[in-house]
Motif scaffolding. Sequence first.
Motif, PDB file in Angstrom:
ATOM      1  N   UNK A   7       0.836  -1.209   0.000  1.00  0.00           N
ATOM      2  CA  UNK A   7       0.000   0.000   0.000  1.00  0.00           C
ATOM      3  C   UNK A   7       0.866   1.252   0.000  1.00  0.00           C
ATOM      4  N   UNK A   8       1.893   1.259   0.843  1.00  0.00           N
ATOM      5  CA  UNK A   8       2.731   2.445   0.970  1.00  0.00           C
ATOM      6  C   UNK A   8       3.592   2.677  -0.272  1.00  0.00           C
ATOM      7  N   UNK A   9       4.209   1.647  -0.791  1.00  0.00           N
ATOM      8  CA  UNK A   9       5.116   1.811  -1.930  1.00  0.00           C
ATOM      9  C   UNK A   9       4.385   2.215  -3.211  1.00  0.00           C
ATOM     10  N   UNK A  10       3.127   1.840  -3.335  1.00  0.00           N
ATOM     11  CA  UNK A  10       2.369   2.165  -4.540  1.00  0.00           C
ATOM     12  C   UNK A  10       1.379   3.304  -4.319  1.00  0.00           C
ATOM     13  N   UNK A  11       1.419   3.909  -3.140  1.00  0.00           N
ATOM     14  CA  UNK A  11       0.548   5.030  -2.782  1.00  0.00           C
ATOM     15  C   UNK A  11      -0.923   4.737  -3.101  1.00  0.00           C
ATOM     16  N   UNK A  12      -1.393   3.595  -2.607  1.00  0.00           N
ATOM     17  CA  UNK A  12      -2.775   3.189  -2.844  1.00  0.00           C
ATOM     18  C   UNK A  12      -3.671   3.730  -1.734  1.00  0.00           C
ATOM     19  N   UNK A  13      -4.893   4.056  -2.105  1.00  0.00           N
ATOM     20  CA  UNK A  13      -5.926   4.440  -1.147  1.00  0.00           C
ATOM     21  C   UNK A  13      -6.972   3.329  -1.187  1.00  0.00           C
ATOM     22  N   UNK A  14      -6.858   2.380  -0.273  1.00  0.00           N
ATOM     23  CA  UNK A  14      -7.660   1.164  -0.366  1.00  0.00           C
ATOM     24  C   UNK A  14      -9.137   1.383  -0.054  1.00  0.00           C
ATOM     25  N   UNK A  15      -9.527   2.574   0.326  1.00  0.00           N
ATOM     26  CA  UNK A  15     -10.946   2.814   0.527  1.00  0.00           C
ATOM     27  C   UNK A  15     -11.669   3.005  -0.799  1.00  0.00           C
ATOM     28  N   UNK A  16     -10.937   3.227  -1.873  1.00  0.00           N
ATOM     29  CA  UNK A  16     -11.531   3.301  -3.210  1.00  0.00           C
ATOM     30  C   UNK A  16     -11.590   1.915  -3.838  1.00  0.00           C
ATOM     31  N   UNK A  17     -12.629   1.637  -4.600  1.00  0.00           N
ATOM     32  CA  UNK A  17     -12.821   0.305  -5.168  1.00  0.00           C
ATOM     33  C   UNK A  17     -11.714  -0.062  -6.154  1.00  0.00           C
ATOM     34  N   UNK A  18     -11.303   0.877  -6.987  1.00  0.00           N
ATOM     35  CA  UNK A  18     -10.265   0.591  -7.979  1.00  0.00           C
ATOM     36  C   UNK A  18      -8.926   0.284  -7.315  1.00  0.00           C
ATOM     37  N   UNK A  19      -8.544   1.108  -6.336  1.00  0.00           N
ATOM     38  CA  UNK A  19      -7.278   0.871  -5.644  1.00  0.00           C
ATOM     39  C   UNK A  19      -7.316  -0.412  -4.832  1.00  0.00           C
TER      40      UNK A  19
END
Length: 64
Positions: A19-31
């Motif tokens: 999550x951190x290395x790819x700067x993902x926001x896991x609250x969004x469905x796509x991420x």
Amino acid sequence: MRFLLIILFLLVLGGLLIINNNELHVYGKDDFSLFLSMYKDWIGKVYSNVRLLTGNVVRQEWSP
């Protein structure tokens, strides 16, 4: 019990690093779907590496 906690800790740490290395926001469905795909690939690589390492250890000549 301690071994299971260590394994769980390492799996969670791996997920947080993805999550951190790819700067993902896991609250969004796509991420979140991207995260699941990347996490599945990471688990597959870990499994493959452990399988390869175990195979190499088994093939070694251990008797003197």
